[in-house]
Scaffold this active site. Structure first.
Site, PDB file in Angstrom:
ATOM      1  CG  ASP A 261      -1.753   1.216   1.402  1.00 48.01           C
ATOM      2  OD1 ASP A 261      -1.577   2.168   0.608  1.00 48.01           O
ATOM      3  OD2 ASP A 261      -2.597   1.230   2.316  1.00 48.01           O
TER       4      ASP A 261
ATOM      5  CD  GLN B  13      -1.035   2.419   4.966  1.00 48.81           C
ATOM      6  OE1 GLN B  13      -1.859   3.319   4.873  1.00 48.81           O
ATOM      7  NE2 GLN B  13      -1.366   1.140   4.913  1.00 48.81           N
TER       8      GLN B  13
ATOM      9  CE1 TYR C  17      -3.606  -1.813  12.005  1.00 48.89           C
ATOM     10  CE2 TYR C  17      -4.063   0.517  11.760  1.00 48.89           C
ATOM     11  CZ  TYR C  17      -4.282  -0.785  11.379  1.00 48.89           C
ATOM     12  OH  TYR C  17      -5.150  -1.060  10.363  1.00 48.89           O
TER      13      TYR C  17
ATOM     14  CE  LYS D  40      -5.393  -6.091  11.264  1.00 49.08           C
ATOM     15  NZ  LYS D  40      -4.772  -7.060  12.155  1.00 49.08           N
TER      16      LYS D  40
ATOM     17  CB  SER E  81      -2.939 -32.029 -13.283  1.00 43.08           C
ATOM     18  OG  SER E  81      -2.296 -33.244 -13.506  1.00 43.08           O
TER      19      SER E  81
ATOM     20  NE  ARG F 258     -10.684   4.883  13.069  1.00 48.46           N
ATOM     21  CZ  ARG F 258      -9.983   5.982  12.789  1.00 48.46           C
ATOM     22  NH1 ARG F 258      -8.693   6.029  13.026  1.00 48.46           N
ATOM     23  NH2 ARG F 258     -10.576   7.026  12.274  1.00 48.46           N
TER      24      ARG F 258
HETATM   25  C1  F6R Z   1      -7.931  -0.548   7.748  1.00 50.02           C
HETATM   26  C2  F6R Z   1      -7.646   0.761   7.175  1.00 50.02           C
HETATM   27  C3  F6R Z   1      -8.529   1.908   7.515  1.00 50.02           C
HETATM   28  C4  F6R Z   1      -7.815   2.925   8.411  1.00 50.02           C
HETATM   29  C5  F6R Z   1      -8.760   4.067   8.804  1.00 50.02           C
HETATM   30  C6  F6R Z   1      -8.062   5.144   9.634  1.00 50.02           C
HETATM   31  O1  F6R Z   1      -6.916  -1.452   7.453  1.00 50.02           O
HETATM   32  O2  F6R Z   1      -6.699   0.915   6.446  1.00 50.02           O
HETATM   33  O3  F6R Z   1      -9.712   1.467   8.089  1.00 50.02           O
HETATM   34  O4  F6R Z   1      -7.316   2.298   9.545  1.00 50.02           O
HETATM   35  O5  F6R Z   1      -9.273   4.703   7.651  1.00 50.02           O
HETATM   36  O6  F6R Z   1      -6.980   5.582   8.934  1.00 50.02           O
HETATM   37  P1  F6R Z   1      -6.020   6.754   9.428  1.00 50.02           P
HETATM   38  O7  F6R Z   1      -5.609   6.418  10.822  1.00 50.02           O
HETATM   39  O8  F6R Z   1      -4.907   6.733   8.445  1.00 50.02           O
HETATM   40  O9  F6R Z   1      -6.847   8.014   9.367  1.00 50.02           O
HETATM   41 MG    MG Z   2      -4.024   2.290   3.057  1.00 51.04          MG
HETATM   42 MG    MG Z   3      -4.815  -2.193   1.935  1.00 47.17          MG
END
Ligand code: F6R
Ligand code: MG
Ligand code: MG
Length: 365
Positions: A11, A94, A228, A231, A242, A265
């Site tokens: 990402d 990121q 964190y 993900k 096969s 999140r």
């Molecule tokens: C889940 C994800 C999103 C962010 C959420 C908050 O994997 O990527 O749900 O966690 O949008 O994002 P920030 O903290 O960057 O504002």
């Molecule tokens: Mg992202």
């Molecule tokens: Mg992603």
């Protein structure tokens, strides 16, 4: 002919928020990989996306963990990040957790699934890509494909599959691995892989020939970064037909929109919805989590395809079910089990909130 199939993803910026990827970033990646193909490093490639993750699907003859291939992927992510920065995309760069490349992208943020094998007379492969979840999401689907006769009838009636498959399971917290054989050790296997936040199936081998059948990306970003950082949004490559499960047996597990962690999140469980690439745009409450599947036939390393496998109408019910489950779970708001259990929340931003309030806790009488 020995071929290496490498899927490396990261990402490097979302559009809009974390919901999708920008076409300019994909175009830049295409430019980088076309150059590498022109120079002979790659046999072929396909650039795609799953949600906010840029996916580089590459074939070559450099083997696994090859520095040149990993550097190509890293440099492509760095160049794509520049495009993302110019457009002020969300979370540009990121997943690039390090400033400089040092030989291998593993442990640096990007996800990697690679396998080297002798290309068969006909070599169908399926590449699964997920967004808003982590590597353990493949555990149940891989178990069903390679160990469950209720999913894969080939295990029962195809002589070249009857011996079963071996599962390489990684303990992503302790950095240990174990190999367990199906069918005799399925109870042991399930004891571990039924806990997908800790144990993830890294690879599956055909036991009779020891041939690689499937490989997934297993790193956990939060353990690498110590905090964190989003993900893992894993990928998984599966060889088919096969001596391996048929294409339909490989896809069948995804008719169940299984509950996975990673929604909003990275802190919620949600149903894994199988979708076409164009619908891999997790939008509702940043989700629900998605899985896309591209099918290719390899021809001397050339990627003939892709076919967008989940575009098929037969996955409509799974999508409907995923939306129904999403509605049901969302009504739980901040409560478990929609929200992840406390132990898993340690790896989210919640730990900072807990720390702030720690001094306000007093002993019970
Ligand atoms: C889940 C994800 C999103 C962010 C959420 C908050 O994997 O990527 O749900 O966690 O949008 O994002 P920030 O903290 O960057 O504002
Ligand atoms: Mg992202
Ligand atoms: Mg992603």
């Amino acid at each position: 002919m020995k071929i290496t199939l490498s899927v490396i993803k990261a990402d490097i910026g979302g559009y809009v928020g974390h919901s999708d990827s920008h076409p300019f970033v994909l175009a830049k990646a295409d430019e980088c990989l076309a150059k590498a193909q022109g120079e002979g490093l790659l046999i072929d490639y396909h650039v795609t996306k799953c949600g906010d993750d840029l996916q580089l699907i590459m074939t070559h003859q450099q083997g696994e963990d090859n520095e040149k291939i990993h550097k190509l992927a890293w440099d492509t992510f760095v160049e794509g990040t520049q495009v993302a920065r110019d457009l002020k995309l969300y979370g540009a760069g990121q997943d690039l957790l390090s400033d400089a490349f040092s030989g291998n992208v593993k442990g640096m943020g990007p996800g990697v699934a690679e396998m080297e094998f002798e290309e068969r007379v006909s070599e169908p492969v399926i590449i699964f890509m997920a967004d808003k979840t982590s590597a353990g999401a493949w555990n149940m689907p891989l178990y069903k494909m390679f160990a469950d006769p209720f999913n894969t009838i080939g295990l029962v009636i195809a002589p070249n599959m009857h011996t079963g498959f071996a599962f390489e399971v990684h303990d992503v917290k302790e950095h240990k691995k174990i190999i367990l054989n199906a069918p005799e050790e399925i109870y042991d296997l399930l004891a571990f892989i039924g806990a997908p936040s800790r144990y993830a199936v890294k690879a599956v081998y055909q036991r009779e020939t020891n041939e690689i059948a499937a490989v997934s990306s297993t790193q956990r970003l939060s353990f690498i970064a110590g905090r964190y950082v989003g993900k893992d949004d894993p990928v998984c490559v599966v060889r088919s037909q096969s001596q391996f499960p048929a294409v339909g047996e490989v896809l069948e597990p995804f008719t169940l929109p299984l509950l996975v962690e990673g929604w909003m999140r990275g802190s919620h469980h949600g149903p894994l919805m199988p979708v076409a690439i164009e619908d891999a745009t997790p939008t509702r409450f940043d989700g629900p989590p998605r899985v896309a599947a591209l099918g290719f036939q390899l021809a001397d390393g050339k990627l003939v395809g892709p076919r967008d496998m989940f575009k098929d109408k037969s996955f409509d019910n799974a999508r409907q079910q995923a939306n129904d489950v999403a509605d049901f779970l969302r009504r739980h708001g901040p409560f478990e089990p929609h929200r992840l259990p406390l132990e898993e929340m340690e790896y989210t931003t919640m730990s900072q909130v807990v720390k702030k309030l720690a001094r306000r806790f007093t002993d019970l009488e």
